[in-house]
Design an enzyme around this catalytic site. Structure first.
Site, PDB file in Angstrom:
ATOM      1  N   LEU A   1       0.895  -1.143   0.000  1.00 27.24           N
ATOM      2  CA  LEU A   1       0.000   0.000   0.000  1.00 27.24           C
ATOM      3  C   LEU A   1       0.938   1.198   0.000  1.00 27.24           C
ATOM      4  O   LEU A   1       1.882   1.240   0.792  1.00 27.24           O
ATOM      5  CB  LEU A   1      -0.860   0.051   1.265  1.00 27.24           C
ATOM      6  CG  LEU A   1      -2.086  -0.844   1.343  1.00 27.24           C
ATOM      7  CD1 LEU A   1      -2.734  -0.744   2.724  1.00 27.24           C
ATOM      8  CD2 LEU A   1      -3.098  -0.463   0.279  1.00 27.24           C
ATOM      9  N   ASP A   2       0.709   2.167  -0.892  1.00 25.72           N
ATOM     10  CA  ASP A   2       1.624   3.299  -0.913  1.00 25.72           C
ATOM     11  C   ASP A   2       1.479   4.102   0.377  1.00 25.72           C
ATOM     12  O   ASP A   2       0.537   3.922   1.145  1.00 25.72           O
ATOM     13  CB  ASP A   2       1.436   4.154  -2.169  1.00 25.72           C
ATOM     14  CG  ASP A   2       0.067   4.779  -2.293  1.00 25.72           C
ATOM     15  OD1 ASP A   2      -0.394   5.396  -1.309  1.00 25.72           O
ATOM     16  OD2 ASP A   2      -0.537   4.681  -3.365  1.00 25.72           O
ATOM     17  N   ALA A   3       2.421   4.973   0.633  1.00 25.25           N
ATOM     18  CA  ALA A   3       2.450   5.733   1.889  1.00 25.25           C
ATOM     19  C   ALA A   3       1.186   6.553   2.089  1.00 25.25           C
ATOM     20  O   ALA A   3       0.739   6.753   3.224  1.00 25.25           O
ATOM     21  CB  ALA A   3       3.680   6.634   1.934  1.00 25.25           C
ATOM     22  N   ASP A   4       0.550   7.004   0.992  1.00 22.64           N
ATOM     23  CA  ASP A   4      -0.654   7.825   1.086  1.00 22.64           C
ATOM     24  C   ASP A   4      -1.919   7.009   1.349  1.00 22.64           C
ATOM     25  O   ASP A   4      -2.978   7.577   1.601  1.00 22.64           O
ATOM     26  CB  ASP A   4      -0.866   8.613  -0.211  1.00 22.64           C
ATOM     27  CG  ASP A   4       0.239   9.609  -0.474  1.00 22.64           C
ATOM     28  OD1 ASP A   4       0.945   9.981   0.480  1.00 22.64           O
ATOM     29  OD2 ASP A   4       0.397  10.014  -1.632  1.00 22.64           O
ATOM     30  N   SER A   5      -1.814   5.683   1.266  1.00 18.17           N
ATOM     31  CA  SER A   5      -2.979   4.814   1.446  1.00 18.17           C
ATOM     32  C   SER A   5      -2.969   4.193   2.837  1.00 18.17           C
ATOM     33  O   SER A   5      -1.932   4.058   3.474  1.00 18.17           O
ATOM     34  CB  SER A   5      -2.992   3.718   0.383  1.00 18.17           C
ATOM     35  OG  SER A   5      -3.082   4.292  -0.902  1.00 18.17           O
TER      36      SER A   5
END
Length: 189
Positions: free
Chosen positions: A40-44
């Site tokens: 999961l990317d850092a923004d998710s």
């Protein structure tokens, strides 16, 4: 061993941080032998599985396995039925058409704790939570899909992997899954 983790915003899906802007998994006290299954990317935010079983990575993530993942995306504006159908048929992102998926407006809209830092909000632009059920997970795919139909994602939460729900697991907390929960995530062996 299979672990469910509620990954908070600003945390990388890796054990070391390459910059000072994001946190790494190392600070959450996981057993030494586990690693994340997927990303999961850092923004998710949301459900991230970690395991010490290498074969689970292929079993859970390869699109040919058809393993479902459900995301909740808070988007700008309320999408039309036609916009949701576009998502379901697949949209063109980065020269590739996404696989068909299921897309719907979440009703009722979920009550989700505010994010820190807060999402941007525009006084005259409403926001709406939609659900997306995918069997693939390319880099920033959901964000690119919603942008492709004119509804930029403000917030993204993975709510389910297989039949395992994120549920009430608080952000930043994790638990080792028992056999029944494991079967919900990966299916029976």
């Amino acid at each position: 061993m299979l672990i469910a983790f509620h990954k908070p915003y600003g945390v990388l899906s890796q054990f070391t941080a390459k910059d000072s802007h994001n946190r790494a998994l190392a600070e959450f006290g996981f057993p030494k032998e586990v690693y994340p299954l997927g990303r999961l990317d850092a923004d998710s935010e949301g459900l991230l599985l970690l395991s010490d079983e290498s074969e689970l990575n292929e079993r859970l993530l390869h699109p040919s396995r058809g393993h479902q993942r459900e995301y909740w995306s808070q988007i700008e504006r309320i999408p039309t039925a036609q916009a949701l159908r576009q998502l379901e048929k697949g949209v063109l992102i980065q020269g590739r058409r996404t696989l068909p998926c299921r897309a719907w407006i979440l009703d009722p809209q979920p009550e989700v704790a505010p994010r820190l830092p807060p999402i941007r909000s525009r006084k005259n632009v409403p926001a709406c939570w939609i659900g997306l059920e995918l069997v693939e997970g390319k880099n920033r795919q959901v964000r690119r899909m919603t942008a492709a139909i004119g509804h930029p994602a403000l917030r993204l939460i993975r709510a389910r992997i297989g039949r395992l729900q994120l549920g009430t697991l608080p952000p930043g907390k994790w638990k080792t899954l028992d056999l029944a929960e494991r079967n919900l995530a990966v299916g029976s062996s």
